[in-house]
Design a protein around this motif. Structure first.
Motif, PDB file in Angstrom:
ATOM      1  N   MET A   1       0.826  -1.203   0.000  1.00 16.82           N
ATOM      2  CA  MET A   1       0.000   0.000   0.000  1.00 16.82           C
ATOM      3  C   MET A   1       0.863   1.257   0.000  1.00 16.82           C
ATOM      4  O   MET A   1       0.599   2.213  -0.731  1.00 16.82           O
ATOM      5  CB  MET A   1      -0.936  -0.021   1.209  1.00 16.82           C
ATOM      6  CG  MET A   1      -2.026  -1.088   1.105  1.00 16.82           C
ATOM      7  SD  MET A   1      -3.182  -1.098   2.488  1.00 16.82           S
ATOM      8  CE  MET A   1      -2.184  -1.877   3.759  1.00 16.82           C
ATOM      9  N   LEU A   2       1.914   1.234   0.801  1.00 23.05           N
ATOM     10  CA  LEU A   2       2.815   2.392   0.812  1.00 23.05           C
ATOM     11  C   LEU A   2       3.520   2.557  -0.529  1.00 23.05           C
ATOM     12  O   LEU A   2       3.686   3.673  -1.022  1.00 23.05           O
ATOM     13  CB  LEU A   2       3.845   2.251   1.935  1.00 23.05           C
ATOM     14  CG  LEU A   2       3.386   2.673   3.330  1.00 23.05           C
ATOM     15  CD1 LEU A   2       4.458   2.352   4.356  1.00 23.05           C
ATOM     16  CD2 LEU A   2       3.039   4.150   3.370  1.00 23.05           C
ATOM     17  N   LEU A   3       3.945   1.440  -1.131  1.00 19.70           N
ATOM     18  CA  LEU A   3       4.611   1.519  -2.430  1.00 19.70           C
ATOM     19  C   LEU A   3       3.696   2.172  -3.458  1.00 19.70           C
ATOM     20  O   LEU A   3       4.126   3.000  -4.262  1.00 19.70           O
ATOM     21  CB  LEU A   3       5.024   0.123  -2.911  1.00 19.70           C
ATOM     22  CG  LEU A   3       6.275  -0.479  -2.285  1.00 19.70           C
ATOM     23  CD1 LEU A   3       6.470  -1.899  -2.784  1.00 19.70           C
ATOM     24  CD2 LEU A   3       7.497   0.363  -2.621  1.00 19.70           C
ATOM     25  N   ASN A   4       2.422   1.803  -3.441  1.00 19.01           N
ATOM     26  CA  ASN A   4       1.487   2.371  -4.402  1.00 19.01           C
ATOM     27  C   ASN A   4       1.268   3.856  -4.158  1.00 19.01           C
ATOM     28  O   ASN A   4       1.310   4.669  -5.101  1.00 19.01           O
ATOM     29  CB  ASN A   4       0.151   1.628  -4.331  1.00 19.01           C
ATOM     30  CG  ASN A   4      -0.855   2.175  -5.333  1.00 19.01           C
ATOM     31  OD1 ASN A   4      -1.632   3.071  -5.008  1.00 19.01           O
ATOM     32  ND2 ASN A   4      -0.825   1.655  -6.537  1.00 19.01           N
ATOM     33  N   LEU A   5       1.048   4.242  -2.903  1.00 14.82           N
ATOM     34  CA  LEU A   5       0.780   5.644  -2.587  1.00 14.82           C
ATOM     35  C   LEU A   5       1.999   6.519  -2.853  1.00 14.82           C
ATOM     36  O   LEU A   5       1.879   7.635  -3.368  1.00 14.82           O
ATOM     37  CB  LEU A   5       0.337   5.776  -1.136  1.00 14.82           C
ATOM     38  CG  LEU A   5      -1.010   5.119  -0.784  1.00 14.82           C
ATOM     39  CD1 LEU A   5      -1.312   5.292   0.696  1.00 14.82           C
ATOM     40  CD2 LEU A   5      -2.134   5.672  -1.636  1.00 14.82           C
ATOM     41  N   ILE A   6       3.184   6.016  -2.498  1.00 17.59           N
ATOM     42  CA  ILE A   6       4.410   6.780  -2.770  1.00 17.59           C
ATOM     43  C   ILE A   6       4.648   6.888  -4.270  1.00 17.59           C
ATOM     44  O   ILE A   6       5.035   7.942  -4.789  1.00 17.59           O
ATOM     45  CB  ILE A   6       5.616   6.130  -2.067  1.00 17.59           C
ATOM     46  CG1 ILE A   6       5.448   6.207  -0.545  1.00 17.59           C
ATOM     47  CG2 ILE A   6       6.914   6.821  -2.485  1.00 17.59           C
ATOM     48  CD1 ILE A   6       6.472   5.382   0.217  1.00 17.59           C
ATOM     49  N   GLY A   7       4.405   5.779  -4.988  1.00 15.04           N
ATOM     50  CA  GLY A   7       4.572   5.807  -6.440  1.00 15.04           C
ATOM     51  C   GLY A   7       3.655   6.816  -7.097  1.00 15.04           C
ATOM     52  O   GLY A   7       4.052   7.552  -8.002  1.00 15.04           O
ATOM     53  N   ASN A   8       2.387   6.883  -6.642  1.00 17.88           N
ATOM     54  CA  ASN A   8       1.457   7.870  -7.176  1.00 17.88           C
ATOM     55  C   ASN A   8       1.912   9.291  -6.864  1.00 17.88           C
ATOM     56  O   ASN A   8       1.817  10.196  -7.697  1.00 17.88           O
ATOM     57  CB  ASN A   8       0.059   7.644  -6.586  1.00 17.88           C
ATOM     58  CG  ASN A   8      -0.648   6.468  -7.211  1.00 17.88           C
ATOM     59  OD1 ASN A   8      -0.247   5.962  -8.257  1.00 17.88           O
ATOM     60  ND2 ASN A   8      -1.699   6.011  -6.569  1.00 17.88           N
ATOM     61  N   ALA A   9       2.399   9.493  -5.637  1.00 17.53           N
ATOM     62  CA  ALA A   9       2.860  10.828  -5.245  1.00 17.53           C
ATOM     63  C   ALA A   9       4.005  11.286  -6.143  1.00 17.53           C
ATOM     64  O   ALA A   9       4.048  12.437  -6.591  1.00 17.53           O
ATOM     65  CB  ALA A   9       3.294  10.829  -3.783  1.00 17.53           C
ATOM     66  N   ILE A  10       4.927  10.384  -6.425  1.00 14.07           N
ATOM     67  CA  ILE A  10       6.051  10.716  -7.303  1.00 14.07           C
ATOM     68  C   ILE A  10       5.560  11.020  -8.718  1.00 14.07           C
ATOM     69  O   ILE A  10       6.002  11.968  -9.369  1.00 14.07           O
ATOM     70  CB  ILE A  10       7.075   9.561  -7.328  1.00 14.07           C
ATOM     71  CG1 ILE A  10       7.734   9.407  -5.953  1.00 14.07           C
ATOM     72  CG2 ILE A  10       8.128   9.778  -8.409  1.00 14.07           C
ATOM     73  CD1 ILE A  10       8.607   8.182  -5.828  1.00 14.07           C
ATOM     74  N   LYS A  11       4.622  10.215  -9.186  1.00 10.84           N
ATOM     75  CA  LYS A  11       4.115  10.354 -10.549  1.00 10.84           C
ATOM     76  C   LYS A  11       3.449  11.708 -10.784  1.00 10.84           C
ATOM     77  O   LYS A  11       3.611  12.333 -11.836  1.00 10.84           O
ATOM     78  CB  LYS A  11       3.125   9.222 -10.846  1.00 10.84           C
ATOM     79  CG  LYS A  11       2.567   9.222 -12.267  1.00 10.84           C
ATOM     80  CD  LYS A  11       1.443   8.210 -12.418  1.00 10.84           C
ATOM     81  CE  LYS A  11       1.886   6.801 -12.132  1.00 10.84           C
ATOM     82  NZ  LYS A  11       0.802   5.821 -12.376  1.00 10.84           N
ATOM     83  N   PHE A  12       2.685  12.173  -9.787  1.00  6.10           N
ATOM     84  CA  PHE A  12       1.890  13.384  -9.974  1.00  6.10           C
ATOM     85  C   PHE A  12       2.508  14.631  -9.336  1.00  6.10           C
ATOM     86  O   PHE A  12       1.851  15.661  -9.231  1.00  6.10           O
ATOM     87  CB  PHE A  12       0.480  13.173  -9.414  1.00  6.10           C
ATOM     88  CG  PHE A  12      -0.306  12.122 -10.152  1.00  6.10           C
ATOM     89  CD1 PHE A  12      -0.737  12.348 -11.446  1.00  6.10           C
ATOM     90  CD2 PHE A  12      -0.599  10.907  -9.562  1.00  6.10           C
ATOM     91  CE1 PHE A  12      -1.455  11.389 -12.145  1.00  6.10           C
ATOM     92  CE2 PHE A  12      -1.317   9.937 -10.250  1.00  6.10           C
ATOM     93  CZ  PHE A  12      -1.741  10.176 -11.544  1.00  6.10           C
ATOM     94  N   THR A  13       3.746  14.555  -8.904  1.00  8.93           N
ATOM     95  CA  THR A  13       4.419  15.706  -8.293  1.00  8.93           C
ATOM     96  C   THR A  13       5.648  16.078  -9.119  1.00  8.93           C
ATOM     97  O   THR A  13       6.647  15.358  -9.117  1.00  8.93           O
ATOM     98  CB  THR A  13       4.844  15.391  -6.840  1.00  8.93           C
ATOM     99  OG1 THR A  13       3.693  15.000  -6.091  1.00  8.93           O
ATOM    100  CG2 THR A  13       5.477  16.612  -6.189  1.00  8.93           C
TER     101      THR A  13
END
Length: 284
Positions: A1-13
């Motif tokens: 879950m953390l990997l997904n949320l961190i990955g999304n944060a990186i993608k959209f920032t």
């Protein structure tokens, strides 16, 4: 879950920062409530679409799929996992100001000493011989001498897969999209390609089809393993039709990954006709 949320944060920032925090409380003896938060300074999510992003195959903006990649499954999977573990997940966001994704988990505290978590078994250096090794058991299987092209657009997933491969002594080259993967295969030869399916610009199916087309001119076929969040029958058949030899489901599980890699490399070394292997069932 953390990997997904961190990955999304990186993608959209594109600029700013990403913060990850966790807080613990002990409301009942023997249990702990963990509160995780992933904060970014990215593009943000409009209020009217914040609830939709936790639905399967949904993104805040449909046009983002091509620009940023991804299926929209990640948050739906996180929601399901959180609910199965007795927690909840939610988001606080404002357009152009960033987002904070929260989730909680209510967990039992283990009695006594903490149990150490072991990682991948490191192969014994004295057992290594020159050239690729194919006869070792999965626990000691090493990729020494093998060259792998890892094609993955997600920075977190890419770093994880690269680390797993390097721990097993594979030589790893990186491509972040399908077009770059094609260029890499034109400039160098690889023993194996790990191909992400969902990527912007050119996805894994298109890249594989182009690589297979070019290989008809050279007469050399490189095994390609798909990296995918899907494991349905039609997805398996689509991988085969695109010219892939096997697939590994994400999030990547080391045992599954290296079992499939070992089987594929053994098959090619023996001169067997390439076949699509069924992924190893995940242990629960």
């Amino acid at each position: 879950m953390l990997l997904n949320l961190i990955g999304n944060a990186i993608k959209f920032t594109e600029r700013g920062q990403i913060l990850v925090a966790v807080a613990a409380a002990f409301p009942v003896k023997g249990r702990v409530l963990l509160h995780f938060g992933v904060k970014d300074t990215g593009i943000g999510i409009p209020p009217e679409t914040q609830e939709k992003i936790f639905a399967a195959f949904s993104q805040a903006d449909g046009s983002m799929a091509r620009k940023y990649g991804g299926t929209g499954l990640g948050l739906a999977i996180c929601l399901r996992l959180v609910e199965m573990m007795g927690g909840r997940i939610w988001v606080e966001s404002a357009q152009e100001k960033g987002s904070v994704f929260h989730f909680t988990l209510d967990l039992a505290v283990a009695a006594g000493n903490a149990v150490p978590i072991s990682g991948l078994a490191e192969p014994g250096k004295d057992a290594l011989q020159s050239g690729p090794q194919l006869s070792a058991g999965i626990e000691s299987f090493t990729g020494l001498g093998f060259r792998v092209l890892l094609v993955e657009d997600n920075a977190v997933n890419r770093a994880l897969a690269q680390r797993l491969l390097q721990k097993r002594d594979f030589t790893v080259s990186i491509a972040t999209d399908g077009k770059q993967a094609i260029a890499e295969t034109q400039n160098a030869e690889f023993d194996l390609i790990l191909m992400d399916i969902q990527m912007p610009e050119m996805d894994g199916f298109e890249a594989t089809a182009e690589i297979r087309k070019r290989e008809k001119l050279t007469g050399r076929r490189t095994p390609i393993i798909a990296l995918t969040a899907h494991a349905l029958k039609e997805d398996r058949e689509r991988c085969l039709s695109a010219g892939m030899d096997a697939y590994v489901t994400k999030p990547i599980r080391p045992a599954e990954l290296f079992t499939v890699i070992q089987n594929i490399l053994q098959s090619y070394a023996a001169g067997d006709a390439p076949t699509l292997l069924t992924p190893v069932p995940s242990s629960r």
